[in-house]
Design a protein around this motif. Sequence first.
Motif, PDB file in Angstrom:
ATOM      1  N   LEU A  80       0.824  -1.213   0.000  1.00 22.26           N
ATOM      2  CA  LEU A  80       0.000   0.000   0.000  1.00 22.26           C
ATOM      3  C   LEU A  80       0.860   1.266   0.000  1.00 22.26           C
ATOM      4  CD1 LEU A  80      -3.002  -0.921   2.315  1.00 22.26           C
ATOM      5  CD2 LEU A  80      -2.872  -0.896  -0.174  1.00 22.26           C
ATOM      6  N   GLY A  81       2.038   1.198   0.622  1.00 15.02           N
ATOM      7  CA  GLY A  81       2.960   2.338   0.561  1.00 15.02           C
ATOM      8  C   GLY A  81       3.423   2.598  -0.859  1.00 15.02           C
ATOM      9  N   ILE A  82       3.678   1.527  -1.593  1.00 15.83           N
ATOM     10  CA  ILE A  82       4.078   1.656  -3.004  1.00 15.83           C
ATOM     11  C   ILE A  82       2.917   2.171  -3.852  1.00 15.83           C
ATOM     12  CG2 ILE A  82       4.767   0.336  -5.045  1.00 15.83           C
ATOM     13  CD1 ILE A  82       6.371  -1.479  -3.114  1.00 15.83           C
ATOM     14  N   VAL A  83       1.709   1.650  -3.593  1.00 13.81           N
ATOM     15  CA  VAL A  83       0.518   2.113  -4.324  1.00 13.81           C
ATOM     16  C   VAL A  83       0.308   3.603  -4.075  1.00 13.81           C
ATOM     17  CG1 VAL A  83      -1.998   1.955  -4.429  1.00 13.81           C
ATOM     18  CG2 VAL A  83      -0.629  -0.135  -4.354  1.00 13.81           C
ATOM     19  N   ILE A  93      -7.136   8.705   0.800  1.00 16.36           N
ATOM     20  CA  ILE A  93      -7.897   7.595   1.379  1.00 16.36           C
ATOM     21  C   ILE A  93      -7.031   6.789   2.336  1.00 16.36           C
ATOM     22  CG2 ILE A  93      -9.174   5.486   0.846  1.00 16.36           C
ATOM     23  CD1 ILE A  93      -9.751   6.708  -1.927  1.00 16.36           C
ATOM     24  N   LEU A  94      -5.832   6.419   1.866  1.00 18.39           N
ATOM     25  CA  LEU A  94      -4.963   5.565   2.670  1.00 18.39           C
ATOM     26  C   LEU A  94      -4.468   6.277   3.926  1.00 18.39           C
ATOM     27  CD1 LEU A  94      -2.870   3.868  -0.171  1.00 18.39           C
ATOM     28  CD2 LEU A  94      -4.636   2.818   1.249  1.00 18.39           C
ATOM     29  N   ASP A  95      -4.096   7.545   3.798  1.00 20.30           N
ATOM     30  CA  ASP A  95      -3.597   8.292   4.958  1.00 20.30           C
ATOM     31  C   ASP A  95      -4.668   8.443   6.036  1.00 20.30           C
ATOM     32  OD1 ASP A  95      -1.204   8.487   3.704  1.00 20.30           O
ATOM     33  OD2 ASP A  95      -1.356  10.609   3.191  1.00 20.30           O
ATOM     34  N   VAL A 135       4.695   0.076   9.046  1.00 20.84           N
ATOM     35  CA  VAL A 135       5.365  -0.316   7.803  1.00 20.84           C
ATOM     36  C   VAL A 135       4.927   0.600   6.657  1.00 20.84           C
ATOM     37  CG1 VAL A 135       5.770  -2.192   6.173  1.00 20.84           C
ATOM     38  CG2 VAL A 135       5.464  -2.703   8.602  1.00 20.84           C
ATOM     39  N   TYR A 136       3.644   0.878   6.592  1.00 21.16           N
ATOM     40  CA  TYR A 136       3.100   1.744   5.541  1.00 21.16           C
ATOM     41  C   TYR A 136       3.760   3.125   5.573  1.00 21.16           C
ATOM     42  CZ  TYR A 136      -0.227   4.990   3.388  1.00 21.16           C
ATOM     43  OH  TYR A 136      -0.801   5.988   2.640  1.00 21.16           O
ATOM     44  N   ALA A 140       6.101   4.682   2.712  1.00 20.24           N
ATOM     45  CA  ALA A 140       5.620   5.877   2.003  1.00 20.24           C
ATOM     46  C   ALA A 140       6.613   7.033   2.128  1.00 20.24           C
ATOM     47  CB  ALA A 140       4.257   6.287   2.550  1.00 20.24           C
ATOM     48  N   ASP A 141       7.107   7.279   3.332  1.00 23.72           N
ATOM     49  CA  ASP A 141       8.052   8.386   3.552  1.00 23.72           C
ATOM     50  C   ASP A 141       9.357   8.164   2.793  1.00 23.72           C
ATOM     51  OD1 ASP A 141       6.171   9.534   5.174  1.00 23.72           O
ATOM     52  OD2 ASP A 141       7.116   8.930   7.054  1.00 23.72           O
TER      53      ASP A 141
END
Length: 248
Positions: A80-83, A93-95, A135-136, A140-141
């Motif tokens: 999901l971090g890559i997406v 949405i994810l954040d 992990v996300y 992402a960062d």
Amino acid sequence: MKNKMLRKAVGAAAYIAAVFLLLQLLYTGINNPVIFPSPFEVAEIMAEQITDPQCIDAIAITILRVSLGIAASFLTGAVLGIVRFFYPWTSRILDRFVLLLRSLPNITLIILFLFWFDGESCIFFVICLVLFPLVYQACADSLVQIGQEWKDLFAVYSQPRLYLLKKIYLPLLKPDLGSALISVSSLGFKVGVMAEILSQVRSGIGRSMQIAKLNIDIASLFAWTAWLLIVVFVYEQFVKKLIRICFK
């Protein structure tokens, strides 16, 4: 190499001796074995437990549950971090979802899942949802930072996303993903054992702690806590070695 291992062994022995001495001083000062047991009694119980097949089964089951939860949360968080990075419209949405998970108390998640699932599934989902945001966020960062550092090069030499992911982003992500995996490993056991206690599964370290609490057996509770610390330490060392092999 031998001298280094010897120094580590001596340091570990000195640390254990210091902790043991501190516990003995507390036991002597409190002078109430019901509240604070003797470290010698705890050590004796641990020696008995290690020869008990049920103790080995409880430790193995907890390790299996936590490992499955860690693996699922790690894969979900990384994907999901890559997406989020490659499809910026998903970030909102994810954040917000991750913020919601971080805001919810762990006990709330456990109680809700106990209504919806059985004890085993409850533990798995709780571990996943508690560890996944760590992990996300790390993934992402790191991707954002990598994208900024390599922005000029990507602008000149444009490549497909899949190529960039395999050849650039994933290799550069390895150190941060390794650090995130180490972080969630120890936290996974804390969350997993707490979920075992509250979900009252048939076996596991948490279940054994719950039984010791109900029997007002503080010495056994200390013994199980000591086993949990040993398991977490060994597990973290295993994860670090695995990271050195897979992420080098």
